[in-house]
Design a protein around this motif. Structure first.
Motif, PDB file in Angstrom:
ATOM      1  N   THR C 100       0.862  -1.197   0.000  1.00 56.17           N
ATOM      2  CA  THR C 100       0.000   0.000   0.000  1.00 56.17           C
ATOM      3  C   THR C 100       0.892   1.239   0.000  1.00 56.17           C
ATOM      4  OG1 THR C 100       0.055   0.114   2.392  1.00 56.17           O
ATOM      5  CG2 THR C 100      -1.734  -1.185   1.407  1.00 56.17           C
ATOM      6  N   GLU C 144      -3.429   6.285  -2.976  1.00 55.96           N
ATOM      7  CA  GLU C 144      -4.274   5.094  -2.824  1.00 55.96           C
ATOM      8  C   GLU C 144      -3.892   4.070  -3.882  1.00 55.96           C
ATOM      9  OE1 GLU C 144      -8.385   6.182  -2.809  1.00 55.96           O
ATOM     10  OE2 GLU C 144      -8.168   6.728  -0.667  1.00 55.96           O
ATOM     11  N   GLU C 146      -2.670  -0.014  -5.202  1.00 56.77           N
ATOM     12  CA  GLU C 146      -1.648  -1.005  -4.903  1.00 56.77           C
ATOM     13  C   GLU C 146      -0.376  -0.734  -5.698  1.00 56.77           C
ATOM     14  OE1 GLU C 146      -2.633  -5.472  -4.167  1.00 56.77           O
ATOM     15  OE2 GLU C 146      -2.075  -5.166  -6.270  1.00 56.77           O
TER      16      GLU C 146
END
Lengths: 428, 428, 428
Positions: C100, C144, C146
């Motif tokens: 993240t 935000e 991945e």
């Protein structure tokens, strides 16, 4: 010590008599000058014979000269030795012949930058002849026709001389005053040096007592001092505390002290201490080989504590080594002052001992010895009392009088009275 | 160490109680003052009897005084001892007689330059009597008629006292704080000294641990310290690391550090280091005999490392040795500050050891000991890391902590944490 | 020595070839760089195996890397190792995973104060991974989604290498030039150092003769030099006369000489002498631990005479340890100049002996050796003669050539001719 007010006149008297003599590193002119100085101080005249080896050098033949001049094609008699002994290159070989301008020119010395000056030229170790004239005169000489050159000189086996005397003191510790005597008629460099040295003798001889022994040397520059050191070098290595070369003492420039190579020898410390507290402008310069006989004294094998207190040093004034270095350039008052300064330096050297306080634990009680004011009030002038207490506090056997006085930034000569009182009271 | 905010009030309390006592180099006033100081620190009171020889000095008779005054022809009672103990010359012999103005005048001290001040005068070693009055009062006295002078004093066999105490530390290395206690009612010189010394004891006693041993001395100036050195001199020569004379601590002038005669003793280095990094204006002056008991400590037989941190030194302020050196002249805040400065000096002396890096070949790997940041980036503040590496690089056994800190021009007190960390990690 | 005018071009050629290689304190990049330098000087490549103890340190695993990058949630490939090898934290452990933003952020390095610079970060002794990007790029990254992070590196048993070569001279007295080789693509710190060192070898190899032996070291910073000292430390303690760390040599700032901890070692004296007489502005700074490998050489156990002649030192220029320390920051002319300055320093070290005048009593007679002008006139330029006499006066076996030249405030390199003449004449 009282200033000797008659000194300037005495200096001038001997200056006038020494001036006309044609001196060189050997010969009759040198001996005549030494004999004249014997009227002032009891010089012994030493001699070393031609050919003698002194360290790396050989004593040269003795040079004497009767006359010299040039006859020009237009019938003039010029460069007359009898008018000015600088006209002939010092140590010229004899010559008497007719020459063309082209040949003569190679033997003529003159200074375009100082047109009215006769230069001073020597050729001690190369067999040459030559004349020195002003550039102004050089300009008037015919470039054609026949010249006659006459130098009536001789180079023969003989001797090199120096004058020396010792003024004894209570101890074998010595102070040397060395001056050179080998230049023909020039005033600041060199007559100021021998004159100052000779009359300094009289000042020191008049001291009520002397702890130190003083040696005075009048020798031809370089070779004379080399011959002297060949004889006295080992003695000086053992006994010399301080020495000074006296030269360029008479012009009106500020005093200049040139340090010994050691930089902080007793000679340096005493001279700089006196200059510092004289209140007069002055300069301190380091040892350098562009100089005089300190080069021999400070050579690596001797490295003696020898400096030089001068006024304007050699090569730093325009008239240096020319006929313009004459009586007008110097002042007998200035010369007298430097003699008094050297005398003060000697007084510091005399006083500059390591004293040892005999009551080292806490302060001595001065009151019971009559050395303390009986009551202390706020307006009491403490300066004399503090100087006494300061002296007693610092006489621990590691600091000499100069150190002690310098701690308070004052002259060591202020302590005379205190030293006498402490000595009488058994405190030192 | 935290600043003690209550200190100024405590100082003032004891100042007010010590002020009225008439002290001298011997006598009841001195003993009473010492007993009062025992409330602050555990002084032992020593005594030496009249007539005893201490080095070059003899302990004088004990002086005590009940009263003194002059009756003037116009019926006034003046120079009353009970109003101001400076009115009588300290150590005056007893007198009770009628005198003319002409005779009286020889025994009167006054200062025309400071007309409202009563001077402070002593006559310890000459048997005299006298009075001190302001110049203003002196002007009002009739020049005719009969005066009566009364001094109800006594000079008898007795003792000279000093107060002393030792605050022990882990080692026999000693720091001495010496202050004098012999002046009647004056503030900066002298009550500021004993007050600072007494409360400095409390500051140092509060330190969590002490490597050094501290000795505190309250003695009459000069003769008291001479008597003390007669007993402790040899001990101090063996053990004394640093010493300080405390006097003139309370005025509002900048701090002045007077060096020991040695100039670079531990005493000097620590005091100058603290002053330098205090950020406050200050002065460093050299040892000089115009001073106080450092004269005895630094005498040639002892030459102990004793300096003196003051504010405005004796003789450099107008009110010195007069009735104007009173409570108005001093500030208990200023006095408190100098106590804290002395405390900081002691902390430097405590810390100033020769450390030896136990991993001397190349740098130790700090990372494996948790002493290095895990990654180094360009904005990382390197100052703490560099101080640590600097400390390890210079702890070669030849440089003490002051040297090490001065190399970076910073306070040795910044190294506390680093020394602890290195010690814990076995690096020193 | 003649300036080599081709030097800047040669430096640039090797700069361009060394630049792209990803170096670290171990691994293939270091070895590749050393092999390339062997084209310039005959380096021997040494190796020490992982796990070996060198003083307080342990040789780490060998690190190699093939590739590294980040895939962002918006599909961009960023921080690409292949575009700039600073993007990966040097010595990163391998990683290949999805993370993240919150986790990634902990592993991202950037400099808000220099928004367009990629920082240079290492983590040699803590097992970590990380990326370095410009602050500008950091601002564009989605907060935000991945991320994929890939570092294809390896940490395995292997070796640490250094390159070393010796240029022999007539004596075993050594001069060391030490430079570090472990940084990826940065110009002033560090490629300027290895480039200067390598070409300095060529300058010194071209000297007609060498009294001194020269050692050249190319090692990873800190750990490499510690490993080197583990092997050569005792030898250097015996033989090292002077040493220098070469780094930050290529920017256009004035020259800065950082002294050895000893402050007046031969290394310091020669470098400062050359800078002083260069006539160019320069700075002298004291040893401090905020530096490079002099920290190891000057550690307490060695305390070798090692300084560092640089231009603008590490940490004193804004681009330090970032991608902005690139070819634009440096000048090959400036780099060439520092090589010539180091060469001149070596010439001073070569010449700086203790000579002994073989005719120490008074001056030698130069005339009979053809070393004196045959006549001296007022306009004769005395400077060469005085330099010769000065040299002979001061060669007493206690002053080296730097001392002798500094007495006259001139360069020791002016004495070449005099030394040869005196030697030929048997005077030294």
């Amino acid at each position: 010590m009282q200033e000797n007010k008659a000194l300037p006149l005495q200096l001038e008297h001997y200056f006038d008599r020494l001036w006309p003599i044609c001196r060189s590193i050997t010969g009759e002119g040198l001996r005549e000058s030494l004999r004249m100085l014997r009227e002032i101080l009891p010089l012994e005249i030493h001699e070393v014979t031609t050919g003698k080896q002194v360290f790396d050098w050989t004593i040269p033949s003795e040079w004497n000269i009767q006359d010299a001049y040039i006859l020009s094609p237009d019938g003039r008699r010029i460069a007359e030795f009898k008018k000015n002994n600088l006209h002939v290159v010092n140590y010229s070989i004899p010559v008497n012949k007719k020459v063309t301008w082209e040949e003569l020119e190679k033997h003529l010395h003159h200074i375009p930058e100082i047109p009215n000056a006769i230069p001073y030229i020597t050729s001690y170790y190369a067999a040459k002849w030559g004349f020195c004239i002003s550039h102004e005169e050089w300009l008037t000489l015919p470039r054609e026709g026949e010249y006659t050159v006459v130098i009536d000189s001789s180079l023969q086996e003989g001797v090199l001389n120096w004058g020396e005397c010792v003024l004894p003191g209570e101890t074998e510790e010595e102070v040397l005053f060395s001056t050179y005597l080998c230049h023909p008629s020039m005033a600041n460099n060199e007559l100021s040096g021998p004159l100052a040295t000779a009359f300094l003798y009289q000042q020191l001889a008049a001291l009520p007592k002397r702890r130190l022994t003083y040696r005075f040397l009048f020798a031809p520059e370089t070779i004379g001092v080399i011959a002297f050191l060949h004889e006295r070098g080992e003695h000086l290595k053992k006994h010399l505390t301080a020495g000074y070369v006296l030269t360029c003492c008479g012009d009106s420039g500020q005093m200049t002290y040139k340090r010994s190579k050691h930089r902080h020898s007793a000679a340096d410390r005493a001279a700089e201490h006196i200059l510092k507290h004289s209140g007069k402008p002055h300069r301190i310069i380091e040892f350098a080989v562009g100089g005089s006989d300190e080069r021999q004294y400070c050579s690596p094998g001797f490295n003696l504590p020898v400096g030089s207190l001068m006024r304007t040093p050699y090569q730093q004034y325009r008239e240096y080594h020319t006929s313009l270095d004459n009586k007008e350039l110097i002042s007998f008052q200035a010369l007298s002052e430097i003699i008094h300064t050297y005398t003060a330096i000697c007084q510091v050297l005399e006083a500059n001992q390591l004293f040892v306080n005999q009551i080292p634990f806490c302060e001595p009680q001065l009151g019971k010895r009559g050395l303390y004011p009986s009551s202390v009030d706020p307006v009491f002038n403490r300066s004399e009392l503090h100087r006494l207490l300061h002296f007693l506090s610092f006489t621990d056997g590691t600091k000499d009088l100069i150190d002690i006085a310098e701690w308070r930034n004052e002259s060591a000569l202020l302590y005379d009275d205190i030293i006498r009182k402490c000595s009488n009271a058994g405190l030192i």
